[in-house]
Enzyme design. Sequence first.
Site, short mmCIF file in Angstrom:
data_model
loop_
_atom_site.label_atom_id
_atom_site.label_comp_id
_atom_site.label_asym_id
_atom_site.label_seq_id
_atom_site.Cartn_x
_atom_site.Cartn_y
_atom_site.Cartn_z
N LYS A 39 0.96 -1.28 -0.07
CA LYS A 39 -0.06 -0.05 -0.04
C LYS A 39 0.67 1.19 0.16
O LYS A 39 0.68 2.13 -0.63
CB LYS A 39 -0.91 -0.14 1.33
CG LYS A 39 -2.14 -1.10 1.11
CD LYS A 39 -2.99 -0.93 2.17
CE LYS A 39 -3.66 -2.38 2.16
NZ LYS A 39 -4.29 -2.86 0.95
N ASN A 180 -12.57 3.52 3.14
CA ASN A 180 -13.53 2.53 2.39
C ASN A 180 -14.62 2.48 3.18
O ASN A 180 -14.67 2.63 4.38
CB ASN A 180 -12.95 1.61 1.38
CG ASN A 180 -12.69 0.36 2.39
OD1 ASN A 180 -13.06 0.22 3.55
ND2 ASN A 180 -11.80 -0.20 1.75
N GLY A 214 -15.87 2.50 -4.21
CA GLY A 214 -15.54 1.66 -5.49
C GLY A 214 -16.27 2.28 -6.80
O GLY A 214 -16.40 3.59 -6.71
N GLY A 243 -7.60 1.47 -4.59
CA GLY A 243 -7.67 2.59 -3.45
C GLY A 243 -6.45 3.44 -3.37
O GLY A 243 -6.32 4.53 -2.93
N ASP A 244 -5.21 2.81 -3.47
CA ASP A 244 -3.96 3.34 -3.17
C ASP A 244 -3.73 4.75 -4.23
O ASP A 244 -3.12 5.50 -4.06
CB ASP A 244 -2.85 2.22 -3.31
CG ASP A 244 -2.98 1.26 -2.22
OD1 ASP A 244 -3.49 1.68 -1.27
OD2 ASP A 244 -2.49 0.21 -2.63
N SER A 283 -0.35 -0.73 -12.48
CA SER A 283 -1.60 -0.25 -13.04
C SER A 283 -2.07 1.23 -12.67
O SER A 283 -2.90 1.65 -13.38
CB SER A 283 -2.71 -1.21 -12.55
OG SER A 283 -3.03 -0.62 -11.11
#
Length: 291
Positions: A39, A180, A214, A243-244, A283
């Site tokens: 993370k 989240n 999300g 999320g990161d 990504s």
Amino acid sequence: MRIVNFGSLNIDKTYSVPHIVQEGETISSLDYQEFVGGKGLNQSIAIARAGGQVWHAGLIGQEDGNVLLQALEDSGVHTEFVENRPIASGHTIIQVDNEGKNSIIVSGGANRAIDELYIDKVLSHFSAGDLLLLQNEVSCFSKIIDKAHKKGLKIYLNPSPMDDEVLSADLNKIDCFLINEIEGQILTGEKDASKIMHAMQAQYPESSLVLTLGAEGSYYQNGDQQIFIPSLKVKAIDTTGAGDTFCGYFIANLTRGKIVEESMKRASRAASLACTVKGASNSIPMREEIY
Ligand code: RIB
């Protein structure tokens, strides 16, 4: 303002599976790949790719950590505080199913060797007004918060993975929570997004909040100000690191002087795009892909 990110660096051992393995079940993986993740590392790379300046603080294994250090350097993260130890780097076992959903087991390795001496050494280079970013994959979580707060750093916390370590820390010292829905539920006992936000405001009135949902979108809240940003619709291949990506892009844009709404929009778009590519740090999109 300078950003220091005390965070994990992991080698992600990633298995593509038809479904996440159930209790007592054995399944064959469809594919296996190793990615650079953690993370902390993902968030530092997201900040750098969004155009921010970030100093990563973390520990890697002497024998196997070079690939992690190299990935930070390749993305323009400042690495002079990353040190190695004569133990293995952190690693994870990740399953990714057909819908891009994942489950992760973390083996802390060198990430768990962070101690007070190392924290003091790194923080001696930062001062009041600088920004500390922290997640919960490194040792001495509470100590990092306490020491950074004492020095007057602004603290941005992504309390992931959520556990008792987070719940026993003095969270009144946090300037901004990036959470989240599940983390929000554990922190407040509420399930519904609006109730989570209401409860977070009551519990931590001095803190701002980013709540990511999300594919549903994301909220920002600070006092009376509330912003909702819908997510870009994409076909998710792998949500690992999304999320990161959000955290890193949000913080980088804020510290580069963008207003909150614009920072949220860019973070949301970057996180959606991160879901369309397999893997974690690899990504994370470049800022040219966002605007
Ligand atoms: O948030 C995704 C990350 O969590 C992965 O890269 C893995 O290393 C775990 O730390």
